[in-house]
Design a protein around this motif. Structure first.
Motif, short mmCIF file in Angstrom:
data_model
loop_
_atom_site.label_atom_id
_atom_site.label_comp_id
_atom_site.label_asym_id
_atom_site.label_seq_id
_atom_site.Cartn_x
_atom_site.Cartn_y
_atom_site.Cartn_z
N SER A 33 0.83 -1.22 0.00
CA SER A 33 0.00 0.00 0.00
C SER A 33 0.86 1.26 0.00
O SER A 33 0.44 2.30 -0.50
CB SER A 33 -0.99 0.00 1.17
N GLY A 34 2.08 1.17 0.56
CA GLY A 34 2.98 2.32 0.55
C GLY A 34 3.31 2.75 -0.87
O GLY A 34 3.46 3.94 -1.18
N TYR B 221 0.83 5.23 -2.14
CA TYR B 221 1.06 6.62 -1.71
C TYR B 221 2.26 7.22 -2.43
O TYR B 221 2.29 8.40 -2.77
CB TYR B 221 1.23 6.69 -0.17
N ARG B 222 3.26 6.37 -2.68
CA ARG B 222 4.43 6.82 -3.42
C ARG B 222 4.04 7.20 -4.86
O ARG B 222 4.54 8.17 -5.42
CB ARG B 222 5.51 5.72 -3.45
N SER C 140 4.99 10.62 2.26
CA SER C 140 4.66 10.82 3.67
C SER C 140 3.80 12.08 3.83
O SER C 140 2.93 12.14 4.70
CB SER C 140 5.96 10.86 4.45
N SER D 221 0.21 11.51 2.13
CA SER D 221 -0.58 10.55 2.91
C SER D 221 -1.28 11.21 4.11
O SER D 221 -2.06 10.56 4.80
CB SER D 221 0.28 9.37 3.37
N ARG E 77 -6.22 9.54 1.23
CA ARG E 77 -6.39 8.31 2.01
C ARG E 77 -7.72 7.64 1.66
O ARG E 77 -7.79 6.44 1.48
CB ARG E 77 -6.34 8.58 3.52
N ARG F 236 0.46 1.19 6.87
CA ARG F 236 0.44 1.85 8.18
C ARG F 236 -0.92 1.73 8.87
O ARG F 236 -1.02 1.81 10.08
CB ARG F 236 0.73 3.36 8.03
N ASP F 237 -1.97 1.59 8.05
CA ASP F 237 -3.34 1.60 8.58
C ASP F 237 -4.13 0.38 8.12
O ASP F 237 -5.35 0.41 8.06
CB ASP F 237 -4.06 2.87 8.10
N ARG G 165 9.83 10.72 8.88
CA ARG G 165 8.64 9.99 8.42
C ARG G 165 7.91 9.33 9.59
O ARG G 165 6.68 9.33 9.64
CB ARG G 165 9.03 8.97 7.34
N ASP H 49 4.13 10.05 10.27
CA ASP H 49 3.19 8.92 10.20
C ASP H 49 2.43 8.75 11.52
O ASP H 49 1.24 8.41 11.52
CB ASP H 49 3.94 7.60 9.91
N ARG I 104 0.00 12.41 12.29
CA ARG I 104 -0.96 13.05 11.38
C ARG I 104 -2.37 12.85 11.94
O ARG I 104 -2.63 11.89 12.69
CB ARG I 104 -0.83 12.47 9.97
O1 DC Z 1 5.92 1.94 3.31
P1 DC Z 1 6.45 3.10 2.47
O2 DC Z 1 7.70 3.71 3.02
O3 DC Z 1 6.59 2.73 1.05
O4 DC Z 1 5.30 4.23 2.55
C1 DC Z 1 5.42 5.48 1.93
C2 DC Z 1 4.65 6.53 2.73
O5 DC Z 1 3.24 6.28 2.62
C3 DC Z 1 4.97 6.55 4.22
O6 DC Z 1 5.45 7.81 4.62
C4 DC Z 1 3.66 6.33 4.92
C5 DC Z 1 2.61 6.34 3.88
N1 DC Z 1 1.70 5.22 4.01
C6 DC Z 1 0.51 5.44 4.66
O7 DC Z 1 0.26 6.53 5.16
N2 DC Z 1 -0.40 4.45 4.75
C7 DC Z 1 -0.14 3.24 4.23
N3 DC Z 1 -1.07 2.28 4.33
C8 DC Z 1 1.09 3.00 3.59
C9 DC Z 1 2.00 4.01 3.50
#
Ligand code: DC
Length: 227
Positions: free
Chosen positions: A34-35, A38-39, A103, A106, A112, A133-134, A183, A187, A190
């Motif tokens: 899922s990251g 967001y990337r 970051s 997100s 989101r 993250r969530d 980050r 994270d 927020r």
């Molecule tokens: O896991 P990553 O480093 O590739 O994630 C990139 C950014 O996306 C990180 O700063 C947090 C955010 N992110 C998020 O808010 N929710 C998620 N489910 C996955 C990542």
């Protein structure tokens, strides 16, 4: 064996994706990073000039959020790669600049909302391992197996540095450590879906665990939940 949803959350550069990918391959589940989504949104903003050191053009991003199409395709080596509007962006989204932007984007509620919606569709039939993250708190609050992965910031920075070195990229340890800490801070603090452990998630601190040791723990948990 019943099909379940595996949610793996935790701090950045903890090895979540390594762990999630390996499990998904072993058990024949779909893997979703899922990251990476967001990337991809961050890269989309960079490409359009909507993100600077201090600001994000949230208005333009919101207007165009539905035109962002993110997909995962498996390459010939069996590796899942991220596509943004039909283009393979797997390497482009792994830079520090894109990570920093991710970051920040997100933290935006509408981003989101849209990505969570897409992620929930991907999990409709279960048989999925998703990391982020969530995932255990917002995307799949009823996931059968939730893991919260953690490791010290220094160890995570070193791992990130090693990963970059493998790709021939050079970076300074202090710079990467600062990026990891920045980050973490964002994270966790927020307003929208801050990073936190779901009440029913199992904590794995892998600071001093080998890949095989942590995988064995995950395998055991998976077996417990599916039989
Ligand atoms: O896991 P990553 O480093 O590739 O994630 C990139 C950014 O996306 C990180 O700063 C947090 C955010 N992110 C998020 O808010 N929710 C998620 N489910 C996955 C990542």
């Amino acid at each position: 064996m019943k099909k379940i949803i595996v949610a793996i959350d935790g701090f950045s550069s903890c090895g979540k994706s390594t762990m999630a990918k390996k499990l998904s391959r072993e058990v024949g589940y779909i893997y979703v990073d899922s990251g990476a989504m967001y990337r991809a949104v961050s890269l989309f903003c960079i490409q359009n000039g909507w993100i600077s050191e201090t600001e994000i053009n949230a208005k333009e991003l919101e207007k165009n959020i539905e035109s962002i199409r993110i997909e995962f395709k498996t390459n010939t080596e069996g590796k899942s790669e991220t596509y943004l509007n039909g283009k393979n962006v797997e390497n482009e989204i792994r830079t520090l600049e894109v990570a920093s932007g991710a970051s920040r984007v997100s933290t935006l509620g509408f981003v989101r909302q849209e990505l969570v919606r897409q992620q929930q569709i991907m999990g409709l039939e279960k048989g999925i391992v998703m990391d982020g993250r969530d995932i255990g708190t917002v995307v799949f609050p009823t996931a059968e197996l939730k893991v919260f992965l953690t490791a010290s910031p220094e160890i995570r920075a070193q791992r990130r540095l090693d990963e970059m070195a493998l790709k021939g990229e050079k970076a300074d340890f202090e710079e990467v450590l600062a990026n990891v800490k920045e980050r973490d801070e964002r994270d966790q603090n927020r307003d929208e879906s801050p990073l936190r452990k779901a009440e029913d998630a199992i904590i794995i601190d892998n600071s001093y665990l080998s890949l095989e040791e942590q995988q064995q723990i995950l395998r055991t948990l998976f077996i417990e939940k599916t039989f």
